[in-house]
Every structure is written in structure tokens, then in C-alpha cells.
Design an enzyme around this catalytic site. Structure first.
Site, mmCIF file in Angstrom:
data_model
loop_
_atom_site.group_PDB
_atom_site.id
_atom_site.type_symbol
_atom_site.label_atom_id
_atom_site.label_comp_id
_atom_site.label_asym_id
_atom_site.label_seq_id
_atom_site.Cartn_x
_atom_site.Cartn_y
_atom_site.Cartn_z
ATOM 1 N N GLU A 111 0.301 -1.643 0.125
ATOM 2 C CA GLU A 111 -0.026 -0.073 0.118
ATOM 3 C C GLU A 111 0.659 1.609 0.104
ATOM 4 O OE1 GLU A 111 -3.955 -0.842 1.526
ATOM 5 O OE2 GLU A 111 -3.244 0.507 2.859
ATOM 6 N N HIS B 268 6.948 -26.955 0.050
ATOM 7 C CA HIS B 268 6.456 -27.644 -0.904
ATOM 8 C C HIS B 268 4.945 -27.375 -1.267
ATOM 9 C CE1 HIS B 268 8.685 -30.949 1.985
ATOM 10 N NE2 HIS B 268 8.596 -30.705 3.178
ATOM 11 N N LYS C 189 -13.568 1.426 -2.591
ATOM 12 C CA LYS C 189 -14.303 1.817 -1.803
ATOM 13 C C LYS C 189 -15.737 2.431 -2.109
ATOM 14 C CE LYS C 189 -11.332 2.410 2.694
ATOM 15 N NZ LYS C 189 -10.588 3.054 3.571
HETATM 16 O O1 PA5 Z 1 -3.246 1.511 6.305
HETATM 17 C C1 PA5 Z 1 -4.206 2.158 5.357
HETATM 18 O O2 PA5 Z 1 -4.512 2.787 5.847
HETATM 19 C C2 PA5 Z 1 -5.449 1.405 5.109
HETATM 20 O O3 PA5 Z 1 -4.671 -0.053 5.116
HETATM 21 C C3 PA5 Z 1 -6.551 1.332 5.923
HETATM 22 O O4 PA5 Z 1 -5.759 1.309 7.851
HETATM 23 C C4 PA5 Z 1 -7.686 0.765 6.088
HETATM 24 O O5 PA5 Z 1 -8.064 1.090 4.759
HETATM 25 C C5 PA5 Z 1 -8.450 0.952 7.382
HETATM 26 O O6 PA5 Z 1 -8.721 1.831 8.115
HETATM 27 P P1 PA5 Z 1 -9.533 2.313 8.304
HETATM 28 O O7 PA5 Z 1 -8.549 2.625 9.829
HETATM 29 O O8 PA5 Z 1 -9.636 3.919 8.338
HETATM 30 O O9 PA5 Z 1 -10.966 2.054 8.678
#
Ligand code: PA5
Length: 471
Positions: free
Chosen positions: A294, A323, A437
Site C-alpha cells: 500500500e 512444499h 471504497k
Molecule cells: O493503511 C491504511 O491506511 C489502510 O490500510 C487502513 O488501515 C484501512 O483501509 C482501514 O482504514 P481505517 O482504519 O480508517 O478503518
């Protein structure tokens, strides 16, 4: 004081793996100035913008005391503790619990555990939600709703389900079964928390989801299960202290960022497999995968130039995936680095008894231990990759404990920040996730303007042809 985790990049290096396949010392030295600039940029921005996480080991004394007191109260009152969250609000708690608690934690008795059962519900599969509700008694369960944005559909739908059930089954005082961990200002959860009077912990504004494990996001669930969170923070500090120089050969996180950047940019090595040789570290690979994917998978530089960079992180488990995946890693495309996580001293030893002397290929195992066997298999896999001209590296944990886990978490957060600088991308946003989203909300008929226009946009997508659907 805990011992250092050790990063060994010998098997990435041309001296070991061969000049056709490896990274040379000159390659790294050639990046020294760029590395120094990356280090300076990160150091200068510490504690500001999206680098709030750099200060978490230092600025949470009061919060830690509050967390410990809350954890004690939870321990007294509840039999189960359930985290509702996803992505960065779940992967750290899962990974740390797996690393530091009994590997069959929930299956032990309360006396064996000493703490509530622990669940992290990071998906919205209806069967999974039903399964959770089948095994916990809401009257003795505490829910920790974790969402930085306070708006994530998955987590907020879980909140709606659980709060309604708590109202029905617990009645008065149901609010005491919920702890909110969220941003202090933004989002819906903080407003709900204030309205209902939930106990609340804050995720500091400069701490993004995937960098939040050392904030209350990770510290509260860990403390509830009896993990020494102060030692984890000490481990993070120890790693920070090892990374206080712009000299690439003296700063392990900077060196790691540099070698990965060389691999990506100069060698087309766009896959990194993290392969712990320890079940306790299994979910550290999941945590790493999110952080790396990410943060670094981006289509533009900070100035908006198209780049489409990133390295695909893959999780594997030694020895299990020897394996399953190893054939590909030794003979498939030259596009991978395997990062082994190795444990020097396991917390248990299991000896293999002597027996079946008539079968020498089995009998040779007698008198050894599983500890020796797993180490031998790590060494064997490392060697097989070397023989095949494949790059690998090893991070050794002297022992898996709070201190080494704190080091590891902080190490990879720093590596990611440096790598973002070296790649000149914004490592702290996730626009590619936002798109999905918004599209999902549009499908569900959210009436907000951006969802309405997304609905129209989605309606215009190609319908697909019947002959491509086979049943
Ligand atoms: O790293 C990030 O910002 C995302 O992966 C969030 O952790 C994830 O989308 C969840 O978001 P939130 O904590 O706002 O619910």
C-alpha cells in the site's frame, strides 16, 4: 536490554550470488548521496505530517498507563476481547498476538491463558460473523472498534451489528462493552463514541493505518493479552537508535531501502517474498505485505510524473511453503527476492526420539530436535536459492520477544519511509484503495454526491459478453 535483530544481505550481493544475479557494493555506493538525502528528508520530517509514527516510542507515557489500566479492567470483566477493524487496524494486532502469545492461545483454559480469548475480525464474510457470534457470549465480551478514518464500511457495519446485539442482549450499560480507537477529530466513530460515552483511545493524526501498530491500535489489544507493551516500545527505540545516520552501510533500514530500490529500478526484481521460518512470525509477513504494497505501489511521483512503481510482496511460510512455492522461486523468473525471517533460539525445544533403525533415511532424524530440523531446512532453502542464482536475505531474531518485535516493526516502517523517498513517491496515501471504497458504496446506493456520480460512471462500464461466462 534485548539483543539486536540482525539483517544479513550477503545472499543479495554479487560477491555471493554472482555478478549476473546480485547487487554489487558499487551499486550501493553509487546510491550513497541519494540515500543520505532520503535519510535527511525522513529525519527532518520526523513527527510531522504523516511521520507522526516515528515518535510513538517516545510520546505515549500517559497513554500507555491508561492502556494498562484499561487492560486490567478488561481482564477482570471479560472473557473475550474482539477487535473489529481491517487493514492497518487489524494486521498489526494479529501479527503481534501470533508472535508473542501461545500458538493455541484461544484453545487454552482461562487459567492457562491468564487473559481473555482474543479475536480479530478483519473481514465481513457473513459466515465468519455468525461463527464469532456462535462462540462468544456478548455479556462477557469486549469489542475494540478500530478505525482511523472512522468511516470504513466494513468496520462500521460490524459496529452496527454488534452495538444492536449488545443493546438487545446486555441492555443497560452495553456501552461499557465497546472501546473505540479512532482519530480524535475526524470521522463518524469519534462522534458516536462521544454520543454513547465509549471509552476511547486516539490514533494520532500523523499516524496512518499501516504505521499504527505501536499506537493504541496495537498496544491495547496486546496489553489485554498480557504482552509487555513497554518492552515493545523499547525495542522500537533501540531500532531507531541504530538508524540515526545517513551513512548507508551503518543504517540497516536505509541499507534495506537502498537494496530493494536497486532491485526494483535496475534489476526488474518486482516481487519480494517474506518467508518466516517460525509460525510465531507467520503473520508478520501479512503485516509487511500491507505496509509494502500500500505504501510503495503508486502510479505517480510526488510531482505527478507517471511511474507505476512498487514491488509485489508475497507471504510464504517456512518450511510449509517449501512444499508449495519453492519450486517457482528456484526455477521461475528472476524477478524475486526472498526475505527469510529466522529465529536463533526458539522458546521451546522438541526432541526427535531414536527409532526405526532399519530405515536409515528416517532413523538419521532420531536424536536431533525440531529446532535443528527447521534451521537445517532454512539453510537448505537458502543454499538452493543461491545455487540457482536467486537473491535472498535473512533477518534473524535472537529470540521472538517484545523487544525484537518492536525492533522489527519500527525497522520496516523506517525502510518503507526511506524507500518512498528513494522512489520519490508518496508512501503514506492509498488512492487506489479509495477508488474501490467509493465504488462499493456506490453499488450499495449511498446517496452522497461522489457516490452518485460513481454510480453513473460504473453504469457505463462494458457489460461483458455472454460467451465469456461459462457455467
Ligand atoms: O493503511 C491504511 O491506511 C489502510 O490500510 C487502513 O488501515 C484501512 O483501509 C482501514 O482504514 P481505517 O482504519 O480508517 O478503518
Amino acid at each position: 536490554m534485548g539483543k539486536n535483530i540482525i539483517m544479513d544481505i550477503n545472499h543479495l550481493m554479487a560477491d555471493t550470488v554472482g555478478y549476473n544475479y546480485g547487487i554489487s557494493r558499487e551499486d550501493i555506493d553509487g546510491r550513497a548521496a541519494q540515500a543520505a538525502a532520503a535519510w535527511q528528508a525522513v529525519s527532518k520530517a520526523r513527527g510531522s505530517g504523516w511521520l507522526g509514527w516515528t515518535e510513538l516510542p517516545y510520546n505515549q507515557q500517559e497513554i500507555v498507563e491508561d492502556i494498562l489500566q484499561t487492560a486490567r479492567q478488561i481482564n477482570e470483566r471479560f472473557d473475550a476481547f474482539v477487535v473489529l477493524g481491517i487493514g492497518g487496524s487489524a494486521l498489526g494486532p494479529i501479527a503481534v498476538h501470533q508472535a508473542l502469545k501461545h500458538l493455541r492461545y484461544n484453545e487454552g483454559t482461562r487459567a492457562q491463558r491468564g487473559h481473555p480469548r482474543f479475536y480479530v475480525e478483519d473481514n465481513i464474510d457473513p459466515e465468519r460473523m455468525k461463527a464469532l457470534l456462535d462462540v462468544v457470549d456478548l455479556k462477557t465480551t469486549c469489542f475494540n472498534i478500530i478505525t482511523k478514518s472512522g468511516a470504513t464500511a466494513e468496520t462500521m457495519s460490524q459496529y452496527l451489528i454488534i452495538s444492536e446485539l449488545l443493546k438487545q442482549q446486555v441492555g443497560e450499560g452495553w456501552q461499557r462493552h465497546i472501546i473505540a480507537t479512532t482519530d480524535q477529530e475526524k470521522g463518524n466513530l469519534i462522534q458516536l463514541a462521544r454520543k454513547e460515552g465509549f471509552k476511547t483511545f486516539y490514533i494520532p493524526s500523523g499516524v496512518g493505518g499501516r504505521f499504527s501498530e505501536l499506537s493504541p491500535v496495537g498496544l491495547l489489544p496486546a496489553a489485554v493479552c498480557g504482552i509487555d507493551i513497554k518492552a515493545m516500545l523499547e525495542g522500537a527505540k533501540a531500532m531507531d537508535a541504530r538508524c540515526q545516520t545517513e551513512e548507508v552501510w551503518a543504517n540497516p533500514a536505509l541499507l534495506q531501502a537502498v537494496v530493494q530500490t536497486i532491485a526494483m529500478e535496475e534489476m526488474g526484481v518486482n516481487v519480494q517474498v517474506m518467508m518466516p521460518y517460525a509460525d510465531s512470525l507467520k503473520y508478520m509477513a501479512d503485516w509487511f505485505c500491507q505496509l509494502w504494497a500500500e505504501s510503495l505501489g503508486k502510479n505517480v511521483t510526488r510531482k505527478g510524473r507517471a511511474v507505476n512503481v512498487g514491488q509485489t510482496p508475497v507471504k510464504a511460510l517456512g518450511v510449509t511453503d517449501q512444499h508449495s512455492q519453492l519450486q517457482l522461486y528456484t526455477e521461475g523468473p528472476y524477478d524475486k527476492i526472498v526475505t527469510f525471517l529466522r529465529v536463533e533460539k526458539f522458546r521451546n525445544q522438541v526432541d526427535i526420539p531414536h527409532g526405526v533403525a532399519e530405515f536409515p533415511d528416517v532413523a538419521f532424524l532420531g536424536g536431533k530436535s525440531l529446532n535443528q530440523l527447521i534451521e537445517a531446512e532454512y539453510q537448505g532453502t537458502q543454499y538452493a536459492l543461491l545455487r540457482a542464482g536467486r537473491m535472498s536475505q535473512t533477518i534473524t531474531f535472537p529470540v521472538v520477544d517484545e523487544h525484537s518485535i518492536g525492533q522489527f516493526l519500527y525497522f520496516y516502517e523506517l525502510v518503507t519511509a526511506y524507500a518512498g523517498e528513494l522512489l520519490d513517491i508518496d508512501a503514506f496515501n492509498q488512492p487506489g484503495v479509495e477508488e474501490s471504497k467509493i465504488a462499493s458504496y456506490a453499488v450499495l446506493g449511498n446517496t452522497g454526491a461522489k457516490y452518485q456520480s460513481k454510480q453513473a460512471e460504473m453504469a457505463a462500464q462494458p457489460e461483458g459478453r455472454a460467451e465469456y461466462r461459462l457455467g
